[in-house]
Every structure is written in structure tokens, then in C-alpha cells.
Design an enzyme around this catalytic site. Structure first.
Site, mmCIF file in Angstrom:
data_model
loop_
_atom_site.group_PDB
_atom_site.id
_atom_site.type_symbol
_atom_site.label_atom_id
_atom_site.label_comp_id
_atom_site.label_asym_id
_atom_site.label_seq_id
_atom_site.Cartn_x
_atom_site.Cartn_y
_atom_site.Cartn_z
ATOM 1 N N LYS A 42 47.228 -3.436 -42.401
ATOM 2 C CA LYS A 42 47.672 -2.920 -43.818
ATOM 3 C C LYS A 42 47.563 -1.395 -43.840
ATOM 4 C CE LYS A 42 45.736 -7.249 -45.765
ATOM 5 N NZ LYS A 42 44.621 -7.631 -46.539
ATOM 6 N N ARG A 91 40.094 -19.200 -50.722
ATOM 7 C CA ARG A 91 40.823 -19.226 -51.973
ATOM 8 C C ARG A 91 41.479 -20.693 -51.880
ATOM 9 N NH1 ARG A 91 44.334 -14.055 -51.931
ATOM 10 N NH2 ARG A 91 44.195 -14.867 -49.527
HETATM 11 N N1 COA Z 1 39.436 -13.270 -54.744
HETATM 12 C C1 COA Z 1 40.725 -12.689 -54.878
HETATM 13 N N2 COA Z 1 41.370 -12.289 -53.873
HETATM 14 C C2 COA Z 1 40.883 -12.390 -52.461
HETATM 15 C C3 COA Z 1 39.439 -13.002 -52.300
HETATM 16 C C4 COA Z 1 38.928 -13.485 -53.511
HETATM 17 N N3 COA Z 1 37.549 -13.890 -53.406
HETATM 18 N N4 COA Z 1 39.291 -12.933 -50.909
HETATM 19 C C5 COA Z 1 40.048 -12.177 -50.485
HETATM 20 N N5 COA Z 1 41.215 -12.026 -51.370
HETATM 21 C C6 COA Z 1 42.544 -11.373 -51.122
HETATM 22 C C7 COA Z 1 42.333 -9.975 -50.580
HETATM 23 O O1 COA Z 1 42.493 -8.973 -51.834
HETATM 24 C C8 COA Z 1 43.399 -9.712 -49.860
HETATM 25 O O2 COA Z 1 44.625 -9.582 -50.610
HETATM 26 P P1 COA Z 1 45.792 -8.606 -49.795
HETATM 27 O O3 COA Z 1 46.270 -9.243 -48.528
HETATM 28 O O4 COA Z 1 46.804 -8.646 -51.054
HETATM 29 O O5 COA Z 1 45.148 -7.267 -49.707
HETATM 30 C C9 COA Z 1 43.553 -11.066 -49.109
HETATM 31 O O6 COA Z 1 43.101 -12.188 -49.899
HETATM 32 C C10 COA Z 1 43.083 -11.243 -47.905
HETATM 33 O O7 COA Z 1 41.901 -10.849 -47.717
HETATM 34 P P2 COA Z 1 40.903 -10.924 -46.567
HETATM 35 O O8 COA Z 1 41.143 -12.132 -45.521
HETATM 36 O O9 COA Z 1 39.441 -10.673 -46.794
HETATM 37 O O10 COA Z 1 41.691 -9.345 -45.739
HETATM 38 P P3 COA Z 1 41.215 -8.142 -45.930
HETATM 39 O O11 COA Z 1 42.283 -7.065 -45.462
HETATM 40 O O12 COA Z 1 40.627 -7.887 -47.146
HETATM 41 O O13 COA Z 1 39.947 -7.932 -44.825
HETATM 42 C C11 COA Z 1 38.833 -7.344 -42.769
HETATM 43 C C12 COA Z 1 40.004 -8.281 -43.487
HETATM 44 C C13 COA Z 1 39.022 -5.957 -43.267
HETATM 45 C C14 COA Z 1 37.483 -7.984 -43.246
HETATM 46 C C15 COA Z 1 39.051 -7.549 -41.280
HETATM 47 O O14 COA Z 1 40.459 -6.872 -41.155
HETATM 48 C C16 COA Z 1 38.060 -6.782 -40.550
HETATM 49 O O15 COA Z 1 37.022 -7.380 -40.247
HETATM 50 N N6 COA Z 1 38.153 -5.496 -40.260
HETATM 51 C C17 COA Z 1 37.345 -4.808 -39.271
HETATM 52 C C18 COA Z 1 37.746 -4.674 -37.845
HETATM 53 C C19 COA Z 1 37.174 -5.861 -37.235
HETATM 54 O O16 COA Z 1 36.008 -6.241 -37.233
HETATM 55 N N7 COA Z 1 38.267 -6.591 -36.661
HETATM 56 C C20 COA Z 1 38.418 -8.007 -36.208
HETATM 57 C C21 COA Z 1 37.912 -8.962 -36.845
HETATM 58 S S1 COA Z 1 37.648 -10.226 -36.207
#
Ligand code: COA
Length: 161
Positions: A42, A91
Site C-alpha cells: 500500500k 470483519r
Molecule cells: N474495522 C474497520 N476496518 C478494519 C478493521 C476494523 N476492525 N480491521 C482492519 N480494517 C481495514 C483496514 O483499515 C484496512 O483497510 P484498507 O485495506 O482500506 O487500508 C483493511 O481492513 C485491511 O486491514 P489489515 O489486514 O489490518 O491490513 P493493514 O494494511 O491495515 O495492516 C500490516 C497490515 C501493516 C499489519 C501488515 O502488513 C504487517 O504486519 N506489516 C509489517 C511487516 C511484516 O511483519 N510483514 C509480514 C507480515 S506476516
């Protein structure tokens, strides 16, 4: 022993759905770290500093919640801060496969990192940060989606982009 949980995400921006999960995690654990993390798939709209500031303001009433940033692996962060659990919101069934994959990978990288899933409230099932960004950019009303303390700054930020 104090139990520390990490709520990771890109939080671009934090929504009421995230806040619901963070609030409930703060009732289950002694300390919750909301971790602004990098999702390499992203491109962020708000800077990491802005995203952290939004989270700090939205969680100011939760005394055991702090905010941090990491551009490294979540599994390493968990080890460094002594946290025992990664807390994520589920979700819908469609979230499950991706979340399961991440939970398994994190456990492989750090066997002490347990992932705990909380089911989101029904009204937040459809919510995502990108939906909020899209509606806000086009001048729609995002007040039901984001915490009131940061509504104005998110609206202003989105309209500038
Ligand atoms: N209510 C509403 N929306 C929610 C939600 C909730 N409870 N939980 C998640 N969402 C939404 C988020 O806003 C996100 O929306 P978007 O796709 O429009 O941005 C979507 O659902 C996906 O959320 P999520 O799966 O948590 O993705 P993310 O991009 O927010 O987070 C990380 C992912 C950053 C946690 C992950 O990439 C990470 O751990 N990065 C660190 C590097 C790493 O260790 N990588 C290896 C991982 S195995």
C-alpha cells in the site's frame, strides 16, 4: 506478569472500526501498543507521523494504550517490546484467509507471537480505511466512520490530496 498486546495496521487513517478493537483489547490486556506498520502493498495517503497523531488523539481516553511506529517485521517488534499477543479485528469470512496466513507467518518468525482475533461489531463490518479515503476525497460525509476528535483534520487532509 504484565500482558502486552500489539494492534498493528496501516491505519491510513484510523476508523471507528479500529478504535472498537483497540478499546476492547485495552480491557483484555494490561497495555496495548497501537503499531503503525508498513504494508508494502500500500502507498500511504497520510504520513506515519499524521497517522500516529490521529491514533493518539482518538485513544487519549484509554490510559493503557500507547502508539508507536515500525518499518520492520511485526514478529521482531513483538520480541523487542515483550508483547505476547497480536490483536486483529475480523470483519467477515473474506478477511479470514489473509489474516490466517499472516498469523501463521508471524508465529513461524516468532513462536511466542500469538494472534488473537476479535470479531468486529456488525456496524463496522463493511468499513475500511480506503473506503473512508474515497468518500472523504469526494466530499462525502465520513462522520459515522471516523472518531469525532480527528474528523475535521482527516476531512481537510483528504480534500488537499
Ligand atoms: N474495522 C474497520 N476496518 C478494519 C478493521 C476494523 N476492525 N480491521 C482492519 N480494517 C481495514 C483496514 O483499515 C484496512 O483497510 P484498507 O485495506 O482500506 O487500508 C483493511 O481492513 C485491511 O486491514 P489489515 O489486514 O489490518 O491490513 P493493514 O494494511 O491495515 O495492516 C500490516 C497490515 C501493516 C499489519 C501488515 O502488513 C504487517 O504486519 N506489516 C509489517 C511487516 C511484516 O511483519 N510483514 C509480514 C507480515 S506476516
Amino acid at each position: 506478569m504484565r500482558k502486552i498486546a500489539v494492534c498493528p495496521g496501516s491505519f491510513d487513517p484510523i476508523t471507528k472500526g479500529h478504535l472498537d478493537i483497540i478499546r476492547r483489547a485495552s480491557q483484555l490486556f494490561d497495555r496495548v501498543i497501537v503499531l503503525v506498520s508498513v504494508n508494502p502493498d500500500k502507498d500511504a495517503t497520510f504520513s506515519a507521523t499524521q497517522r500516529m497523531e490521529f491514533i493518539e488523539r482518538a485513544t487519549a481516553n484509554l490510559p493503557n494504550v500507547v502508539t508507536d511506529f515500525s518499518d520492520g517485521l511485526l514478529a521482531d517488534y513483538m520480541r523487542d517490546c515483550g508483547a505476547c499477543a497480536i490483536v486483529k479485528g475480523l470483519r467477515a469470512v473474506s478477511d479470514f484467509e489473509y489474516e490466517f496466513q499472516m498469523a501463521m507467518a508471524n508465529k513461524k518468525l516468532n513462536p511466542d507471537a500469538e494472534t488473537v482475533f476479535l470479531t468486529t461489531q456488525g456496524e463496522n463490518m463493511y468499513l475500511s480505511s480506503s473506503l473512508v479515503r474515497q468518500i472523504g476525497r469526494l466530499g462525502g460525509d465520513i462522520s459515522t466512520f471516523v472518531p469525532p476528535e480527528i474528523l475535521h483534520d482527516i476531512e481537510t487532509g483528504l480534500r488537499k490530496k
